[in-house]
Each structure stands twice: as structure tokens, then as C-alpha cells.
Design a protein around this motif. Structure first.
Motif, PDB file in Angstrom:
ATOM      1  N   LEU A 105       9.487  -9.888  -3.329  1.00  0.00           N
ATOM      2  CA  LEU A 105       9.579 -10.007  -1.642  1.00  0.00           C
ATOM      3  C   LEU A 105       9.752 -11.174  -1.206  1.00  0.00           C
ATOM      4  O   LEU A 105      10.379 -11.534  -0.282  1.00  0.00           O
ATOM      5  CB  LEU A 105       7.946  -9.467  -1.282  1.00  0.00           C
TER       6      LEU A 105
ATOM      7  N   SER B 275      -1.502  -0.237  -7.819  1.00  0.00           N
ATOM      8  CA  SER B 275      -0.354  -0.951  -7.065  1.00  0.00           C
ATOM      9  C   SER B 275       0.838  -0.323  -7.494  1.00  0.00           C
ATOM     10  O   SER B 275       1.001  -0.191  -8.635  1.00  0.00           O
ATOM     11  CB  SER B 275      -0.796  -2.510  -6.830  1.00  0.00           C
ATOM     12  N   VAL B 276       1.806  -0.522  -6.492  1.00  0.00           N
ATOM     13  CA  VAL B 276       3.244  -0.151  -7.009  1.00  0.00           C
ATOM     14  C   VAL B 276       3.765  -1.324  -7.913  1.00  0.00           C
ATOM     15  O   VAL B 276       4.888  -0.777  -8.744  1.00  0.00           O
ATOM     16  CB  VAL B 276       4.051   0.035  -5.705  1.00  0.00           C
TER      17      VAL B 276
ATOM     18  N   ASP C 168       1.310  11.961   1.387  1.00  0.00           N
ATOM     19  CA  ASP C 168       1.669  11.000   2.150  1.00  0.00           C
ATOM     20  C   ASP C 168       0.587  11.489   3.584  1.00  0.00           C
ATOM     21  O   ASP C 168       0.449  10.453   4.248  1.00  0.00           O
ATOM     22  CB  ASP C 168       3.082  10.933   2.680  1.00  0.00           C
TER      23      ASP C 168
ATOM     24  N   MET D 294       8.871  -1.841  -2.232  1.00  0.00           N
ATOM     25  CA  MET D 294       7.862  -2.668  -2.178  1.00  0.00           C
ATOM     26  C   MET D 294       6.956  -2.349  -0.909  1.00  0.00           C
ATOM     27  O   MET D 294       5.892  -2.540  -0.786  1.00  0.00           O
ATOM     28  CB  MET D 294       8.033  -3.997  -2.674  1.00  0.00           C
ATOM     29  N   GLN D 295       7.747  -2.286   0.166  1.00  0.00           N
ATOM     30  CA  GLN D 295       7.184  -2.465   1.715  1.00  0.00           C
ATOM     31  C   GLN D 295       6.463  -1.514   1.762  1.00  0.00           C
ATOM     32  O   GLN D 295       5.678  -1.276   2.975  1.00  0.00           O
ATOM     33  CB  GLN D 295       8.463  -2.739   2.637  1.00  0.00           C
TER      34      GLN D 295
ATOM     35  N   LEU E 261       0.145  -5.636   0.121  1.00  0.00           N
ATOM     36  CA  LEU E 261       0.330  -4.251  -0.573  1.00  0.00           C
ATOM     37  C   LEU E 261      -1.063  -3.247  -0.275  1.00  0.00           C
ATOM     38  O   LEU E 261      -0.884  -2.247  -0.513  1.00  0.00           O
ATOM     39  CB  LEU E 261       0.264  -4.418  -2.015  1.00  0.00           C
TER      40      LEU E 261
ATOM     41  N   GLY F  58       4.315  -0.071  -0.713  1.00  0.00           N
ATOM     42  CA  GLY F  58       3.054  -0.033  -1.429  1.00  0.00           C
ATOM     43  C   GLY F  58       2.908   0.997  -2.334  1.00  0.00           C
ATOM     44  O   GLY F  58       3.806   1.729  -2.852  1.00  0.00           O
ATOM     45  N   VAL F  59       1.733   1.552  -2.211  1.00  0.00           N
ATOM     46  CA  VAL F  59       1.269   2.597  -3.154  1.00  0.00           C
ATOM     47  C   VAL F  59       1.953   3.977  -2.817  1.00  0.00           C
ATOM     48  O   VAL F  59       2.044   4.806  -3.593  1.00  0.00           O
ATOM     49  CB  VAL F  59      -0.420   2.588  -3.470  1.00  0.00           C
ATOM     50  N   PHE F  60       2.338   4.130  -1.525  1.00  0.00           N
ATOM     51  CA  PHE F  60       2.829   5.304  -1.093  1.00  0.00           C
ATOM     52  C   PHE F  60       4.234   5.343  -1.633  1.00  0.00           C
ATOM     53  O   PHE F  60       4.797   6.554  -1.899  1.00  0.00           O
ATOM     54  CB  PHE F  60       3.004   5.319   0.458  1.00  0.00           C
ATOM     55  N   SER F  61       4.935   4.343  -1.855  1.00  0.00           N
ATOM     56  CA  SER F  61       6.237   4.390  -2.772  1.00  0.00           C
ATOM     57  C   SER F  61       5.944   4.942  -4.143  1.00  0.00           C
ATOM     58  O   SER F  61       6.667   5.827  -4.737  1.00  0.00           O
ATOM     59  CB  SER F  61       6.969   2.991  -2.641  1.00  0.00           C
TER      60      SER F  61
END
Lengths: 278, 283
Positions: A195, A184-185, A273, B161-162, A209, B164-167
Motif C-alpha cells: 500500500l 489479517s488479509v 459480509d 488490501m483496502q 487494516l 482488509g479481512v473482508f477481502s
């Protein structure tokens, strides 16, 4: 895209399922890195220190064999007992931990050893001393070291994959994720605080998420989900290791046999991506 | 473009007729602080400036050619927190007159050609979206291809955050692209301005061959509020400022915004100027 295309806020069922996933990944009886290393690898011998003045026990490095293969190993390590939890800092490394990982990548490159990493960290340690000694710089340099590593590299997320601290040992040629592990980010608690301005919304954040293993596989961030025993890895460490070991060896073989090249690894993370034409 | 997006943090003066310093609260005519590059004439506090204004300050007049002007991302996760992410994006695009939180292109700095990238903190906190990561990676690659040094001004809260893991994975993307620049033996000058936090400083921004920072910018992996909540530690004086990191060997120079263009030009004169007999032999 219009608002009509949006999914609505995660349904309560999704939130509960996502949260259950996080709780299993953090189960106090879950096998930690050394538990799996001892059961999956042969002749493991731990090395110590970043050679710059520190030896962070939250990051373990060493040498091992898997079947006939020689390996270099790097792992986030959590503690089991009260004493060990403190010493391992709950698996949260300081800059010395990331520099220790860099040392391992350097060593592996020089000795031409494939690398296997085990990821299980809430994240890099958020403390004053870590910041004073360049936490962000240490992580950035570790990202760079991974993308330059001239030998085959396999990462396995075995529990928590928290943020930049997890990324520091994740940028491999192939990534495996245990069934109940996540990446997770930010931790669901931190994401909720940011958030929703309410850490109590952690369940909703976890769902929003989409941090579960199945999503990582769908998106190509992970290449394989490693099944866990019924109920989760904490129910049976031996079986967990027995499920993991052959998959580790098969993945390493696959990375090597398809024609190994660090440029391919960099391309993987450059194009991950899947949204933009190269 | 109007003064309202040139700098942020001064809600009362959005009409642009006057500038109130966020630090010392003194008010000056907008034209005067535009002339001091939005550095307070009284106390030298550096107000945050947007990406368009930053490029205007650094690139020679008329030299900036934007790259990838139409490259935007999407709402991959269908994210909804207290509002829909797509609505936040639309609003930020309209307000900041940018496709996402990063403006990139080529330009000259006192005559030295360079690839340029500037983050826009007013655009969702300059956070790392897939589009920001892609625009950044392409800017680095365009620079490598054109044999240009790369200059990036970062002002970013870190991950978005919006996404997610792509960020999170944009950290890997940017570092992967920087490898190309290094292989081409081209310099990367990283300029850290208020604030540079989280995933941005823990990836590309910390990897400059030369790292500069504006005075008193907040820079660090974890924000002070989170550190206090997580550890109950006392924060030392000046914690996470540019000067704090400079004293610990993590930043080369702390440079006043009014001197930034001249310092960049001096660096480029050495790094991108003609080679002599000795260093030519190394090329």
C-alpha cells in the motif's frame, strides 16, 4: 459515499495501539499451540504425516479429550528454541501441512469427531519449494475440506492469524479469538509494502487494516474474545489456559446443541459480509 | 467500447490506432491484433484483456446476458493509504466501465449454454473485494439454479488490501458457493490467465473440475519478488508460469487464446452434452 465520509489516515495513537496489539500476539514468550493444548486438553496424542509423503512440523494434528468429549485437533505450531523455530518453520506451513490438515478433517468426519483448531501463523510459507508443490492448490482444497466437514468445528485464533494460511484452519462453526490475537488479509509488513511501498509503514498499515480482535467480534467474523491475563498471555500460561479451557468446552457444546449442520457453516461464510441481501 | 480498455499494459497506444507488443515491442495495426484476440501476431505474447473483451471473445455474438449489473460494494474500513479507497474505486469504475473487477452473466459458447465470469485486471488488479466475491458467488449460484456449467476466467492479483479481512473472507465465500455447484453435479471450468495470484488461486480458481491456463501466465500463491525478498532463494527458470504448473500436475492444459473458445466448446460438448444410457443411470 463521498470523501467527506472518510476517516482520515489513522492517527498516531491508533497506529501505536494497533502495533502494540501485533507485538503482543508475536511475543517470543507467548504460549504456542502445544503449550495451550497440553494445558487445556486431556490425553492429547499427536499424529504425523499427510499420508502423501510429507509430515510438516509447522502443522500439528492429533486426538484428545476435553472433559467427557472426544476431539480431533489441528494446530499451527511455532518453535521456541533456535532449532525448533527452524524445524517448525516459524509456524509457516508448506503444502504438506495443509494436506496434513485435510487428512485430519477426513479422519474426523469418518470417526465422527468434533474438530478444534488453534491458529497461530504468519501465513503460508512463501518459498520456491512450496510453490512447486502447489501451495495455492493445497490451501484451496483445505478451504473446501473445512466447508464439507460433517462434524462440529471450533477455531481458536491464539496468536497471529496471517492471511490464507490462517484461513486454512479457520472456517469453523464458531471462531474464538484470544484478546491479543489478530486476523489479517496480509501481515502488516506485507500490507505496508503493497500500500505504501514501504514496509516501515507497518504501524499505519496495522491500524488501517483494523486487524484487532475487537473488530473481528464487531463484524461477526469472531464470536467470542477470550480474555488474557493482564499484560498478555505471555505473562502467565497457566492462567491463559485456565481462561480458555471452560470457554472451549462451552462453545463446543453450543455448536452441538443448536443443531449442528455443515450447511449452516457454509451459509455463515457465504453471508459473512452482512452487506448483501441473500 | 474502445480499444483502450480491451487490453492493458500498452500505455503509448491508448488511442487505439496501433498495438505495441509488451514482449517483442513490434507494432501492429490495432485492427489486426483485435483479430488475433490481442495475441501478438509476431511472438504470440498474450496481452492482458479486460472483462468485456474476454466475454466478447468467448460468448457467441449477442448471447451474453449480464447478471447483477448494479451490484457494488462499499468502503467498509474507511480506508486511506496514499489515496482514499473510494476515489480509487470511482476512478476504476469510470475507466473500466464495470461496477467492480468481475463481469458475470450467462451466454453460449459455440451453442453450449454456460454461466460466465471474467475478471478485469485493469480494475484494481482484479483484486477480491466483497463486491467481486458476491458477484462471483451469485454467478455460481445462478449457474447452479439454471443447471448451467460455470466457466470463470481469472486474472487477479489476489486480495484487495483496502478491504482488509473482508477481502480475505471472499476466499471462503467463493468456495462455499462452489459447494452448491458440486452438489448439483455441474462442472466448473477454471481458466487462469496472467496473472492469477494469492487469494484467488488459493481458493476458487484452484478448484476447477478442469483447469486451463493461457501460455506463460504468472500463477502462484506468493509473487516472485516477495519470495526473493523473504527467502533469498534462486528462482528456477519459468517459475510460476502456466507451463511450470502444468508440468507439476496442477493445470490440465495450457491453451493458446486463439484456441480457447474451441477447447471450451469441446469440454462442454462432453460435460454438458446429452447423457448416454450408461452415464444417464448415474444421474
Amino acid at each position: 459515499m463521498t470523501a467527506g465520509d472518510l476517516e482520515v489516515e489513522a492517527a498516531p495513537d491508533d497506529a501505536a495501539a494497533a502495533w502494540a496489539h501485533v507485538e503482543v500476539s508475536r511475543h517470543p514468550d507467548r504460549p504456542y499451540a502445544l503449550d495451550l493444548i497440553q494445558r487445556c486438553l486431556d490425553d492429547f496424542i499427536e499424529l504425523h504425516g499427510d499420508r502423501q509423503g510429507g509430515d510438516d512440523a509447522a502443522m500439528v494434528i492429533g486426538l484428545a479429550r476435553l472433559g467427557g468429549h472426544r476431539l480431533a485437533v489441528v494446530a499451527n505450531q511455532k518453535g521456541r528454541t533456535l532449532e525448533e523455530r527452524g524445524r517448525r518453520n516459524f509456524g509457516m506451513a508448506h503444502p504438506e501441512g495443509y494436506r496434513k490438515a485435510q487428512r485430519l478433517f477426513t479422519l474426523a468426519g469418518r470417526l465422527k469427531l468434533p474438530v478444534v483448531s488453534f491458529i497461530d501463523t504468519p501465513g503460508a510459507y512463501p518459498g520456491v519449494a512450496a510453490e512447486e508443490r502447489g501451495q495455492a492448490w493445497a490451501i484451496a482444497q483445505t478451504l473446501e475440506a473445512q466447508l464439507a466437514l460433517p462434524t462440529p468445528y471450533l477455531a481458536v485464533v491464539i496468536g497471529e492469524g496471517g492471511s490464507g494460511g490462517a484461513l486454512a484452519t479457520l472456517l469453523a462453526d464458531s471462531v474464538m479469538v484470544l484478546e491479543h490475537a489478530f486476523l489479517s488479509v496480509a501481515s502488516p509488513e506485507a500490507a505496508a509494502a503493497i500500500l505504501f511501498r514501504d514496509a516501515g509503514q507497518k504501524q499505519h498499515a496495522a491500524a488501517a487494516l483494523r486487524l484487532e480482535a475487537k473488530n473481528l467480534l464487531e463484524w461477526g467474523i469472531a464470536d467470542e474474545i477470550v480474555p488474557e491475563p493482564e499484560g498478555g498471555a505471555h505473562t502467565d500460561w497457566e492462567k491463559t489456559a485456565a481462561l480458555l479451557r471452560p470457554r472451549l468446552e462451552a462453545r463446543l457444546r453450543m455448536i452441538t446443541e443448536r443443531g449442528f449442520d455443515p450447511a449452516r457453516r457454509r451459509a455463515r461464510y457465504r453471508q459473512l459480509d452482512g452487506l448483501f441481501d441473500a | 467500447m474502445s480499444v483502450s480498455t480491451a487490453y492493458t499494459g500498452v500505455q503509448a497506444n491508448k488511442e487505439g490506432s496501433a498495438f505495441t507488443c509488451a514482449a517483442c515491442k513490434a507494432t501492429y495495426p490495432a485492427a489486426q491484433v483485435a483479430g488475433t484476440l490481442y495475441v501478438c501476431p509476431g511472438c504470440s505474447h498474450h496481452a492482458r484483456v479486460g472483462a468485456h473483451e474476454r466475454i466478447r471473445q468467448l460468448a457467441d455474438k449477442g448471447s451474453f446476458q449480464e447478471w447483477d449489473a448494479n451490484l457494488t460494494g462499499t468502503d467498509r474500513l474507511g480506508f486511506f493509504d496514499t489515496r482514499a479507497y473510494v476515489d480509487r474505486l470511482d476512478e476504476a469504475r469510470a475507466r473500466q466501465q464495470l461496477p467492480d473487477a468481475l463481469l458475470t452473466g450467462s451466454g453460449t459458447i459455440h451453442g453450449f449454454a454456460a454461466g460466465l465470469a471474467a475478471f478485469d485486471f485493469g480494475f484494481l488488479g482484479g483484486s477480491l473485494s466483497t463486491a467481486v466475491g458476491e458477484r462471483l458467488a451469485r454467478a455460481i449460484e445462478h449457474s447452479a439454479e439454471a443447471q448451467l456449467p460455470f466457466v470463470c476466467v481469472t486474472s487477479s492479483g489476489g486480495a484487495r488490501m483496502q478491504e482488509g479481512v473482508f477481502s480475505l473472507m471472499q476466499m471462503a465465500k467463493s468456495v462455499s458457493a462452489l459447494h452448491e455447484l458440486a452438489e448439483a453435479h455441474l462442472p466448473f471450468i477454471s481458466i487462469l490467465v496472467d496473472p492469477t495470484m494469492g487469494g484467488s488461486i488459493a481458493s476458487f480458481a484452484a478448484l476447477g473440475d478442469v483447469i486451463l491456463a493461457e501460455p506463460k501466465a504468472m500463477i502462484g500463491f506468493t509473487g516472485a519478488r516477495v519470495i526473493t525478498q523473504a527467502t533469498y532463494e534462486q528462482l528456477p527458470a519459468g517459475f510460476q508460469t502456466s507451463e511450470f504448473h502444468h508440468a507439476r500436475g496442477l493445470i490440465d492444459r495450457v491453451v493458446d487464446r486463439r484456441d480457447l473458445k474451441a477447447v471450451l466448446a469441446q469440454l462442454l460438448a462432453v460435460l454438458a452434452g446429452p447423457a448416454g444410457e450408461i452415464d444417464q443411470a448415474l444421474a
